[in-house]
Design a protein around this motif. Sequence first.
Motif, PDB file in Angstrom:
ATOM      1  N   ALA A 137       1.067  -1.216   0.079  1.00  0.00           N
ATOM      2  CA  ALA A 137       0.046   0.032  -0.078  1.00  0.00           C
ATOM      3  C   ALA A 137       0.902   1.313  -0.147  1.00  0.00           C
ATOM      4  O   ALA A 137       0.482   2.309  -0.554  1.00  0.00           O
ATOM      5  N   GLU A 138       1.995   1.242   0.590  1.00  0.00           N
ATOM      6  CA  GLU A 138       2.852   2.383   0.619  1.00  0.00           C
ATOM      7  C   GLU A 138       3.553   2.850  -0.544  1.00  0.00           C
ATOM      8  O   GLU A 138       3.706   3.879  -0.971  1.00  0.00           O
ATOM      9  N   THR A 139       3.924   1.499  -1.438  1.00  0.00           N
ATOM     10  CA  THR A 139       4.522   1.518  -2.582  1.00  0.00           C
ATOM     11  C   THR A 139       3.532   2.108  -3.835  1.00  0.00           C
ATOM     12  O   THR A 139       3.685   2.923  -4.397  1.00  0.00           O
ATOM     13  N   ILE A 140       2.240   1.523  -3.613  1.00  0.00           N
ATOM     14  CA  ILE A 140       1.258   2.086  -4.482  1.00  0.00           C
ATOM     15  C   ILE A 140       0.873   3.694  -4.202  1.00  0.00           C
ATOM     16  O   ILE A 140       0.735   4.512  -5.197  1.00  0.00           O
ATOM     17  N   ARG A 141       1.055   4.099  -2.855  1.00  0.00           N
ATOM     18  CA  ARG A 141       0.555   5.689  -2.769  1.00  0.00           C
ATOM     19  C   ARG A 141       1.837   6.217  -3.307  1.00  0.00           C
ATOM     20  O   ARG A 141       1.671   7.629  -4.127  1.00  0.00           O
ATOM     21  N   LEU A 142       3.086   5.837  -3.261  1.00  0.00           N
ATOM     22  CA  LEU A 142       4.191   6.495  -3.921  1.00  0.00           C
ATOM     23  C   LEU A 142       3.971   6.663  -5.518  1.00  0.00           C
ATOM     24  O   LEU A 142       4.275   7.453  -6.171  1.00  0.00           O
ATOM     25  N   LEU A 143       3.711   5.369  -6.044  1.00  0.00           N
ATOM     26  CA  LEU A 143       3.228   5.198  -7.318  1.00  0.00           C
ATOM     27  C   LEU A 143       2.411   6.316  -8.125  1.00  0.00           C
ATOM     28  O   LEU A 143       2.589   6.758  -9.117  1.00  0.00           O
ATOM     29  N   TRP A 144       1.363   6.406  -7.182  1.00  0.00           N
ATOM     30  CA  TRP A 144       0.223   7.397  -7.668  1.00  0.00           C
ATOM     31  C   TRP A 144       0.890   8.775  -7.522  1.00  0.00           C
ATOM     32  O   TRP A 144       0.617   9.723  -8.698  1.00  0.00           O
TER      33      TRP A 144
END
Length: 483
Positions: A137-144
């Motif tokens: 979830a942290e990585t997805i927040r970074l990607l967005w």
Amino acid sequence: MAVRVQIVEVDGDGAESGSGAGADVAVEPLGVTDEAPDDGEELTERLTARDALADLLAVLRLCAVGKLRCSEKTSRPSAVTVTAVAEVLRHGDFYVDDPIAAFAWPLLLQAGGLAEIVGGRLTLTAKGRAALTKPPAETIRLLWKRWLSHALLDEMSRIEEIKGQRSARALTAAGPRRKAAGEALAMHCALGEWMPVDLLFGSMITEGPQFGVARDLWKLYLDDREYGSLGYDGHHGWTLLEGRYTLCLLFEYAGTLGLFDLRYGSAAGARDDFRDNWGADWIDCLSRYDGLAEIRLNRLGAYVLGLSDRYEPDAAAGEDDDRQGEDDDADDILEPIKVLPSLDVVVTGRLVPSEELLLDAFARRRSERVWALSLASLLVAIEQGRQPEELRAFLTSRAAVDELPAAVRTLFADATARSGQLRDLGYSKVVECADPALAALIGGDRKLRAICQRIGDRHLAVSPEREADFRAAVRKLGYALPL
């Protein structure tokens, strides 16, 4: 509940107008019903959060083993890569014959700094390797966040039926437009509530943030540059340009990252706002995203968009549920695997392709369902940039145990300790001196001893970035290093 809105552009006097940027826009509700319009097609519902969390790791693992290739010029994935990504997605792509998520993932990894193109092949960066062991979830927040600020393409280019986009000054700058559209998604979508995309469009038009796609409408056209130009009055409504741009950003990137649950059908015939344009008779839809009908902001999306401080899956909303609609079956529930004290990993159920890639990277495959762990197999994975913690976390979660067998824990600890005993300091230029006395003179010089390091009696190691400094200092001592 389905809401349909009719969007018309009006000039300052209230009359309908087809002029371009700068026109005021009115939204006229066509009606609110308790049922979706009967168009003869049942919508597909995708609860995307759990898919995205799994798909992220799957694509990272695929990238780690060198399976993905992208154009060094455009950064876009090759057709073979798109197919490979689609095969590891948890529930496949949104459409079988028109890639959306499989196209987006390689671009998202690059924009997020998790992967880079080396020799035409997509390779994980240090940040990408670290993401394999971080909460997804942290990585997805970074990607967005990185996509909104560092996207590798203008999403409008994915609306291929609109020609002329490459003409000079045809489109507005993608960065501000993307930021405004992203802000609109966070502003107008309520957590856990399904929202028709046309209602979202109406909110964006009336409440903002405002943005435009076309800088010069006459340069954009369908089929024919002259007859199909969007510059003619009445042939370039908000939904046709700004709406299609929003659909792409929403479906291909926000949807792929799992921020919104989606309801969608076939793109063909889903929208008719382009039918009055010359050349529209030859196409079924204006974009592959036309079939997106409704969206629902989920808890992952709320976390990524900054509307909540942390991500907590909500089983009631389907985010922690393996069921993805009536077409799924019981085989989708993955059975535990067995990790034996003998260092064997036995698969009793089925593995998704990305999990097979993970086991293949860290263990030797002995049969169709058995992998053998060893110090050698773990060290090979470490040499390739993988961390034992990635496999340990996977085995712990899939074995449904709090603690792995003692022999396995000891193996992981040993491999981790041994991997920390050596460090790669990069390349050095080796300089040979005529005799040990000269090597001692140069190596002991006040300036040179900070630039070079003695290796044995007659050799010096010089880092490539300090070579010019080394040559200059050596000349002051009365010597020269020939090329």
